[in-house]
Scaffold this active site. Structure first.
Site, short mmCIF file in Angstrom:
data_model
loop_
_atom_site.label_atom_id
_atom_site.label_comp_id
_atom_site.label_asym_id
_atom_site.label_seq_id
_atom_site.Cartn_x
_atom_site.Cartn_y
_atom_site.Cartn_z
N ARG A 248 0.78 -1.06 -0.09
CA ARG A 248 -0.02 0.07 -0.16
C ARG A 248 0.92 1.33 -0.18
O ARG A 248 1.84 1.30 0.82
CB ARG A 248 -0.80 0.21 1.13
N ARG A 263 2.37 0.95 10.76
CA ARG A 263 1.53 1.17 9.10
C ARG A 263 2.82 1.25 8.27
O ARG A 263 3.60 1.90 8.18
CB ARG A 263 1.12 2.57 9.29
N GLU A 335 -7.00 -1.06 15.01
CA GLU A 335 -7.50 -1.97 14.17
C GLU A 335 -6.32 -3.35 13.74
O GLU A 335 -5.37 -3.01 13.53
CB GLU A 335 -7.76 -1.51 12.83
N SER A 338 -10.27 -7.06 10.09
CA SER A 338 -11.44 -6.33 9.23
C SER A 338 -12.17 -7.38 8.47
O SER A 338 -11.47 -8.10 7.86
CB SER A 338 -10.83 -5.16 8.44
N ARG A 375 0.32 -6.75 12.32
CA ARG A 375 -0.10 -6.09 13.61
C ARG A 375 -0.56 -6.93 14.78
O ARG A 375 -0.18 -6.48 15.93
CB ARG A 375 -1.36 -5.21 13.16
#
Length: 414
Positions: A248, A263, A335, A338, A375
């Site tokens: 990403r 991140r 988070e 998801s 994570r």
RNA sequence: GGAGGGGUGGCAGAGCGGUCGAAUGCGGCGGUCUCGAAAACCGUUAUCCGUCGUUAGGCGGAUCGAGGGUUCAAAUCCCUCCCCCUCCGCCA
């Protein structure tokens, strides 16, 4: 892509639902483009019908055909324009949110569904994953930056073993539940990116390899959804679980979560994906959430479950649950997984259907859910740390190659 | 990277300018026969869009890898792209 015919039949309901995603405007443009397209299409169909004849035309017919053709030409140009406009809008209208998706546009508008476990209390000042790694060189952001740039990291030594054990463990658990394990390609064509709804809206978030017309998938949802693209499926539900690296660009996230590896541009993930009958997708969605919770519970992480607000969903999801684990280094929930029900939004774009009992073809529903990412590894480091900086590894991970305890030997990497 | 061959309905495979949404075979579905089944025989069997119809369905258009072009007319001819296969080279 939404069901255009259904939208045409019940525009008010669609507009109201789409307004919750801030898309009432595009929807109205879509309806107008649709009306225009149908009008032109009908005119063209009529003229084309008059050009159909069998065998060689007589001279009289030939002059007539020339006349029709002259009339047809500008109309066909109009038609191409009208259908292009319709398609562009169809590409941009998001999936309407489910009724039980809460209102709101921001992260904070999510509804907390439940809280499980308690944030650990330490009789020392807990460190974050970067501090914990410092003495051992477990997470090397400097060298990551040297070689690849900011937001790239090396995981070194025992942490590398811990992380890969996590993926192997998750893959095994989910395979046990009947999901077919997969290792998908991560460079994909733009059809796959469009098909899953990431394009055109989020195009800037992904890496492109222009020489080959390929994109680096931001999640294995992309190759998994596209796996059955254009197919007529049998034996639903089809359930998969894949391990893949995700990429990403994090455009627009500048300055956000810059510390450590929370991140990053490149991370690994075990992802679940399901193709099912439309009547079953709500149930499958709950099922994916249950699996995600089981995994987090088996690791022993404190967490909460959020039902994400309509405006924060992204184009393809009708409903989304996030699990946020407690991160002692940040003193808050963040988070880690998801799961989304994308209903028939992706399957329409990708052309994935199944035959109903009555023999009619219908689009399947698709769902995705994170099993684990890096994570979760960070959460393990931070939640199970001791005063001496060592880390207790959840027992199940040791069966998959993780050391029983990290940092006990205190041997720093060079 | 070089040289060839090919992409047609669920599958196999013909067609190579009009009568082709497309022969034939297999498979699927329905039926005849049978105590039942198999075999045999008969019939049927693509998708999308629009429109009319309460439904069944009718009518019109589009679709032979994708996109352009030639032509009154393209599955068939031309161009570009994508994919698959074979051989050679290179390589994890």
């Amino acid at each position: 892509m939404i069901d255009l015919r259904a939208a045409r039949n019940d525009p008010d309901a669609y507009r109201a639902a789409l307004a919750r995603k801030g898309a009432a405007g595009v929807f109205d443009e879509l309806l107008a483009a649709d009306a225009r397209w149908r009008e032109v299409q009908q005119q063209v169909d009529e003229l084309r019908a008059r050009t159909k004849l069998k065998g060689k035309p007589t001279p009289e017919q030939l002059t007539e055909l020339t006349a029709i053709k002259a009339e047809l030409q500008p109309l066909e140009a109009d038609l191409a324009e009208a259908s292009q406009r319709l398609q562009d809008l169809l590409d941009r209208v998001p999936n309407p949110p489910a009724e039980d998706t809460p209102d709101g546009n921001a992260e904070e508008d999510a509804v907390e569904v439940k809280v499980v476990g308690e944030p650990p209390s330490f009789d020392f000042e807990p460190r974050d994953h970067l501090d914990l790694s410092a003495a051992h060189g477990w997470i090397d952001v400097e060298r990551g930056a040297k070689v690849s740039g900011s937001r790239f990291v090396y995981r070194v030594g025992d942490v590398a073993l811990l992380e890969i054990a996590l993926y192997r463990w998750a893959l095994a658990r989910i395979a046990q539940k009947g999901h077919t394990p997969m290792l998908p390609p991560v460079l994909v064509r733009d059809e796959a990116m469009y098909g899953t709804g990431f394009f055109p809206s989020d195009k800037g978030d992904f890496y492109e390899v222009p020489e080959d017309g390929l994109y680096l998938a931001g999640t294995s949802e992309v190759p998994l959804a596209a796996f059955h693209g254009g197919e007529e499926l049998d034996g639903l539900p089809l359930r998969y679980v894949a391990f893949s690296t995700c990429f990403r660009r994090e455009a627009g996230a500048a300055g956000k979560d810059t510390r450590g590896m929370f991140r990053v541009h490149q991370f690994d993930k075990v992802e679940m994906f399901v193709f099912c009958e439309p009547g079953r997708s709500r149930e499958e969605h709950e099922r994916l959430l249950d699996i995600e919770e089981e995994l987090v519970q088996e690791l022993g992480l404190p967490y909460r479950v959020l039902n994400i607000a309509a405006g924060d969903l992204g184009a393809s999801a009708a409903k989304k649950y996030d699990i946020e684990a407690w991160f002692p280094g940040q003193s808050r929930y963040r988070e880690i997984t998801s799961t989304s029900n994308t209903t028939d939004y992706q399957s329409r774009r990708l052309g994935i259907r199944y035959r109903q009992d009555d023999g009619k073809l219908e689009h399947v529903h698709t769902l995705n859910g994170t099993a684990v990412t890096a994570r979760a590894m960070i959460a393990v480091l931070e939640n199970f740390q001791d005063a001496d900086g060592s880390i207790a590894v959840p027992e199940p991970l040791t069966e998959f190659g993780a050391p029983a305890r990290l940092g006990a030997d205190r041997v720093p990497a060079q």
